[in-house]
Design a protein around this motif. Sequence first.
Motif, PDB file in Angstrom:
ATOM      1  N   ASN A 186       0.826  -1.205   0.000  1.00  0.00           N
ATOM      2  CA  ASN A 186       0.000   0.000   0.000  1.00  0.00           C
ATOM      3  C   ASN A 186       0.863   1.258   0.000  1.00  0.00           C
ATOM      4  OD1 ASN A 186      -2.965  -0.482   0.027  1.00  0.00           O
ATOM      5  ND2 ASN A 186      -2.451  -1.833   1.724  1.00  0.00           N
ATOM      6  N   CYS A 187       1.989   1.226   0.714  1.00  0.00           N
ATOM      7  CA  CYS A 187       2.921   2.360   0.665  1.00  0.00           C
ATOM      8  C   CYS A 187       3.357   2.631  -0.771  1.00  0.00           C
ATOM      9  CB  CYS A 187       4.160   2.067   1.516  1.00  0.00           C
ATOM     10  SG  CYS A 187       3.921   2.183   3.293  1.00  0.00           S
ATOM     11  N   GLU A 188       3.733   1.586  -1.468  1.00  0.00           N
ATOM     12  CA  GLU A 188       4.219   1.750  -2.838  1.00  0.00           C
ATOM     13  C   GLU A 188       3.120   2.267  -3.765  1.00  0.00           C
ATOM     14  OE1 GLU A 188       7.697  -1.673  -2.643  1.00  0.00           O
ATOM     15  OE2 GLU A 188       5.653  -2.222  -3.204  1.00  0.00           O
ATOM     16  N   ALA A 189       1.892   1.823  -3.536  1.00  0.00           N
ATOM     17  CA  ALA A 189       0.784   2.300  -4.361  1.00  0.00           C
ATOM     18  C   ALA A 189       0.520   3.787  -4.119  1.00  0.00           C
ATOM     19  CB  ALA A 189      -0.476   1.489  -4.077  1.00  0.00           C
ATOM     20  N   ILE A 190       0.631   4.227  -2.869  1.00  0.00           N
ATOM     21  CA  ILE A 190       0.482   5.654  -2.578  1.00  0.00           C
ATOM     22  C   ILE A 190       1.563   6.448  -3.300  1.00  0.00           C
ATOM     23  CG2 ILE A 190       0.625   7.415  -0.778  1.00  0.00           C
ATOM     24  CD1 ILE A 190      -0.580   5.367   1.169  1.00  0.00           C
ATOM     25  N   GLY A 191       2.806   5.953  -3.235  1.00  0.00           N
ATOM     26  CA  GLY A 191       3.911   6.647  -3.873  1.00  0.00           C
ATOM     27  C   GLY A 191       3.761   6.771  -5.379  1.00  0.00           C
ATOM     28  N   ALA A 192       3.084   5.804  -5.984  1.00  0.00           N
ATOM     29  CA  ALA A 192       2.922   5.800  -7.445  1.00  0.00           C
ATOM     30  C   ALA A 192       1.708   6.602  -7.909  1.00  0.00           C
ATOM     31  CB  ALA A 192       2.801   4.367  -7.952  1.00  0.00           C
ATOM     32  N   ALA A 193       0.817   6.957  -6.986  1.00  0.00           N
ATOM     33  CA  ALA A 193      -0.440   7.611  -7.364  1.00  0.00           C
ATOM     34  C   ALA A 193      -0.251   9.118  -7.492  1.00  0.00           C
ATOM     35  CB  ALA A 193      -1.520   7.307  -6.331  1.00  0.00           C
ATOM     36  N   ASP A 194      -0.585   9.647  -8.639  1.00  0.00           N
ATOM     37  CA  ASP A 194      -0.529  11.090  -8.884  1.00  0.00           C
ATOM     38  C   ASP A 194      -1.810  11.491  -9.602  1.00  0.00           C
ATOM     39  OD1 ASP A 194      -0.054  13.703  -9.494  1.00  0.00           O
ATOM     40  OD2 ASP A 194       1.939  13.385 -10.350  1.00  0.00           O
ATOM     41  N   LEU A 195      -2.728  12.100  -8.867  1.00  0.00           N
ATOM     42  CA  LEU A 195      -4.047  12.433  -9.406  1.00  0.00           C
ATOM     43  C   LEU A 195      -4.209  13.931  -9.638  1.00  0.00           C
ATOM     44  CD1 LEU A 195      -6.177  10.080  -7.110  1.00  0.00           C
ATOM     45  CD2 LEU A 195      -5.293   9.612  -9.403  1.00  0.00           C
ATOM     46  N   ARG A 196      -3.101  14.665  -9.666  1.00  0.00           N
ATOM     47  CA  ARG A 196      -3.186  16.115  -9.822  1.00  0.00           C
ATOM     48  C   ARG A 196      -3.859  16.512 -11.126  1.00  0.00           C
ATOM     49  NH1 ARG A 196       2.984  17.479  -8.306  1.00  0.00           N
ATOM     50  NH2 ARG A 196       3.200  15.568  -9.542  1.00  0.00           N
ATOM     51  N   ALA A 197      -3.652  15.737 -12.183  1.00  0.00           N
ATOM     52  CA  ALA A 197      -4.263  16.073 -13.469  1.00  0.00           C
ATOM     53  C   ALA A 197      -5.753  15.746 -13.500  1.00  0.00           C
ATOM     54  CB  ALA A 197      -3.551  15.329 -14.591  1.00  0.00           C
ATOM     55  N   GLU A 198      -6.220  14.945 -12.538  1.00  0.00           N
ATOM     56  CA  GLU A 198      -7.620  14.516 -12.527  1.00  0.00           C
ATOM     57  C   GLU A 198      -8.486  15.312 -11.565  1.00  0.00           C
ATOM     58  OE1 GLU A 198      -8.366  10.235 -12.715  1.00  0.00           O
ATOM     59  OE2 GLU A 198      -6.195   9.924 -12.749  1.00  0.00           O
ATOM     60  N   ALA A 199      -7.873  15.950 -10.583  1.00  0.00           N
ATOM     61  CA  ALA A 199      -8.665  16.624  -9.550  1.00  0.00           C
ATOM     62  C   ALA A 199      -9.581  17.688 -10.138  1.00  0.00           C
ATOM     63  CB  ALA A 199      -7.741  17.235  -8.503  1.00  0.00           C
ATOM     64  N   GLY A 200      -9.126  18.375 -11.180  1.00  0.00           N
ATOM     65  CA  GLY A 200      -9.942  19.417 -11.791  1.00  0.00           C
ATOM     66  C   GLY A 200     -11.181  18.902 -12.496  1.00  0.00           C
ATOM     67  N   ALA A 201     -11.241  17.587 -12.724  1.00  0.00           N
ATOM     68  CA  ALA A 201     -12.409  16.997 -13.387  1.00  0.00           C
ATOM     69  C   ALA A 201     -13.519  16.649 -12.402  1.00  0.00           C
ATOM     70  CB  ALA A 201     -11.987  15.742 -14.148  1.00  0.00           C
ATOM     71  N   ILE A 202     -13.279  16.863 -11.119  1.00  0.00           N
ATOM     72  CA  ILE A 202     -14.271  16.519 -10.101  1.00  0.00           C
ATOM     73  C   ILE A 202     -15.333  17.609 -10.040  1.00  0.00           C
ATOM     74  CG2 ILE A 202     -14.653  16.139  -7.638  1.00  0.00           C
ATOM     75  CD1 ILE A 202     -11.776  15.032  -7.513  1.00  0.00           C
ATOM     76  N   HIS A 203     -16.595  17.199 -10.180  1.00  0.00           N
ATOM     77  CA  HIS A 203     -17.699  18.160 -10.148  1.00  0.00           C
ATOM     78  C   HIS A 203     -18.714  17.837  -9.061  1.00  0.00           C
ATOM     79  CE1 HIS A 203     -16.256  20.084 -13.764  1.00  0.00           C
ATOM     80  NE2 HIS A 203     -16.208  18.910 -14.375  1.00  0.00           N
ATOM     81  N   ALA A 204     -18.537  16.743  -8.356  1.00  0.00           N
ATOM     82  CA  ALA A 204     -19.458  16.395  -7.278  1.00  0.00           C
ATOM     83  C   ALA A 204     -19.275  17.368  -6.116  1.00  0.00           C
ATOM     84  CB  ALA A 204     -19.190  14.963  -6.801  1.00  0.00           C
ATOM     85  N   PRO A 205     -20.325  17.627  -5.349  1.00  0.00           N
ATOM     86  CA  PRO A 205     -20.171  18.443  -4.137  1.00  0.00           C
ATOM     87  C   PRO A 205     -19.118  17.816  -3.221  1.00  0.00           C
ATOM     88  CG  PRO A 205     -22.489  18.119  -4.654  1.00  0.00           C
ATOM     89  CD  PRO A 205     -21.728  17.207  -5.562  1.00  0.00           C
ATOM     90  N   THR A 206     -18.151  18.609  -2.806  1.00  0.00           N
ATOM     91  CA  THR A 206     -17.000  18.064  -2.089  1.00  0.00           C
ATOM     92  C   THR A 206     -16.626  18.940  -0.903  1.00  0.00           C
ATOM     93  OG1 THR A 206     -16.112  17.120  -4.143  1.00  0.00           O
ATOM     94  CG2 THR A 206     -14.592  17.329  -2.300  1.00  0.00           C
ATOM     95  N   LEU A 207     -16.399  18.295   0.236  1.00  0.00           N
ATOM     96  CA  LEU A 207     -15.848  18.928   1.426  1.00  0.00           C
ATOM     97  C   LEU A 207     -14.426  18.422   1.604  1.00  0.00           C
ATOM     98  CD1 LEU A 207     -15.968  20.446   4.195  1.00  0.00           C
ATOM     99  CD2 LEU A 207     -16.927  18.329   5.156  1.00  0.00           C
ATOM    100  N   VAL A 208     -13.471  19.334   1.691  1.00  0.00           N
ATOM    101  CA  VAL A 208     -12.071  18.976   1.917  1.00  0.00           C
ATOM    102  C   VAL A 208     -11.690  19.460   3.307  1.00  0.00           C
ATOM    103  CG1 VAL A 208      -9.698  19.245   1.103  1.00  0.00           C
ATOM    104  CG2 VAL A 208     -11.574  19.152  -0.543  1.00  0.00           C
ATOM    105  N   MET A 209     -11.107  18.566   4.114  1.00  0.00           N
ATOM    106  CA  MET A 209     -10.791  18.888   5.502  1.00  0.00           C
ATOM    107  C   MET A 209      -9.321  18.617   5.792  1.00  0.00           C
ATOM    108  SD  MET A 209     -14.126  17.184   7.368  1.00  0.00           S
ATOM    109  CE  MET A 209     -13.790  17.976   8.951  1.00  0.00           C
ATOM    110  N   THR A 210      -8.764  19.382   6.734  1.00  0.00           N
ATOM    111  CA  THR A 210      -7.387  19.157   7.160  1.00  0.00           C
ATOM    112  C   THR A 210      -7.248  19.533   8.628  1.00  0.00           C
ATOM    113  OG1 THR A 210      -5.067  19.556   6.591  1.00  0.00           O
ATOM    114  CG2 THR A 210      -6.511  21.461   6.595  1.00  0.00           C
ATOM    115  N   GLY A 211      -6.065  19.279   9.170  1.00  0.00           N
ATOM    116  CA  GLY A 211      -5.717  19.726  10.510  1.00  0.00           C
ATOM    117  C   GLY A 211      -4.626  20.774  10.405  1.00  0.00           C
ATOM    118  N   ARG A 212      -4.749  21.829  11.194  1.00  0.00           N
ATOM    119  CA  ARG A 212      -3.774  22.920  11.099  1.00  0.00           C
ATOM    120  C   ARG A 212      -2.349  22.449  11.370  1.00  0.00           C
ATOM    121  NH1 ARG A 212      -8.090  25.340  13.873  1.00  0.00           N
ATOM    122  NH2 ARG A 212      -9.230  26.801  12.552  1.00  0.00           N
ATOM    123  N   GLY A 213      -2.208  21.435  12.205  1.00  0.00           N
ATOM    124  CA  GLY A 213      -0.869  20.963  12.547  1.00  0.00           C
ATOM    125  C   GLY A 213      -0.540  19.614  11.950  1.00  0.00           C
ATOM    126  N   ASP A 214      -1.178  19.256  10.843  1.00  0.00           N
ATOM    127  CA  ASP A 214      -0.974  17.928  10.261  1.00  0.00           C
ATOM    128  C   ASP A 214       0.429  17.807   9.672  1.00  0.00           C
ATOM    129  OD1 ASP A 214      -1.027  15.511   8.936  1.00  0.00           O
ATOM    130  OD2 ASP A 214      -3.004  15.827   8.051  1.00  0.00           O
TER     131      ASP A 214
END
Length: 265
Positions: A186-214
């Motif tokens: 699973n580590c290797e699969a994460i390292g190989a995944a690059d979805l930056r070119a696909e993120a702009g194609a997302i049109h579904a309602p989306t909530l993005v969350m983070t932690g200030r100290g993550d």
Amino acid sequence: MPFVSLSGIRLHYRIDGDERSDAPWLVLANALGADVTMWAPQIAAFAARFRVLRFDTRGLGCSDAPPGPYSIEQWTQDVIGLLDALSIERAHFCGLSMGGLIGVALAARHADRFDRFVLAHTAARLGAPEIWQARARQAREQGARSLADATLKRWFTDAFAEREPLLVAMIRDAFAHMDDEGYASNCEAIGAADLRAEAGAIHAPTLVMTGRGDPSVAPELTRALAEAIAGARFVELDAQHLSNIERADEFTQTVLGFLTGPIAH
């Protein structure tokens, strides 16, 4: 313990909520090194409004750990296969960290199966491949449990760990019993995944969350994901990586408000 067999492997899953209910479905996807129990703080509140499906990603928890390599394509097909096996036509999706990365791919590639997305503590690319290759190598050579203490330092603030030692111990125990090869793949699969070119194609309602100290996924990377998705809502909580545990009530209410409230246009 329920399992679904998909392409020669068994995926472990749990369902919460009234089975006679016509409530919408909500799928929960875990962080790397966690299993379905990481969502325990949310289950009662979520199950009161949804039928909740959570599952262990291949290689983790009680799911099978077939030989690698794994890929983002396999992860998404596992989720779609699980929905098909359980006759779930559409659902909401909430994923954290690796689970959020899976959500990005599902939102870009399988929008017809989902309504709203919550993508927490994640990004379209989760760090350089070399970082993940080194972590995979350590898991194979020293065991996944050798990564547990350093990982939990990134997951929770010191103050929370001191205040909730039994809860942190339970999370550590789940991590320490991960399959070494499954974790590494699973580590290797994460390292190989690059979805930056696909993120702009997302049109579904989306909530993005983070932690200030993550320290695991820099907040600016998560913010960049939100900025790439048209109309996405962005929320920061005062937490490190597992805000669904460290700030459980705030996380739960934020997600419920998004999933059940009106969508801004």
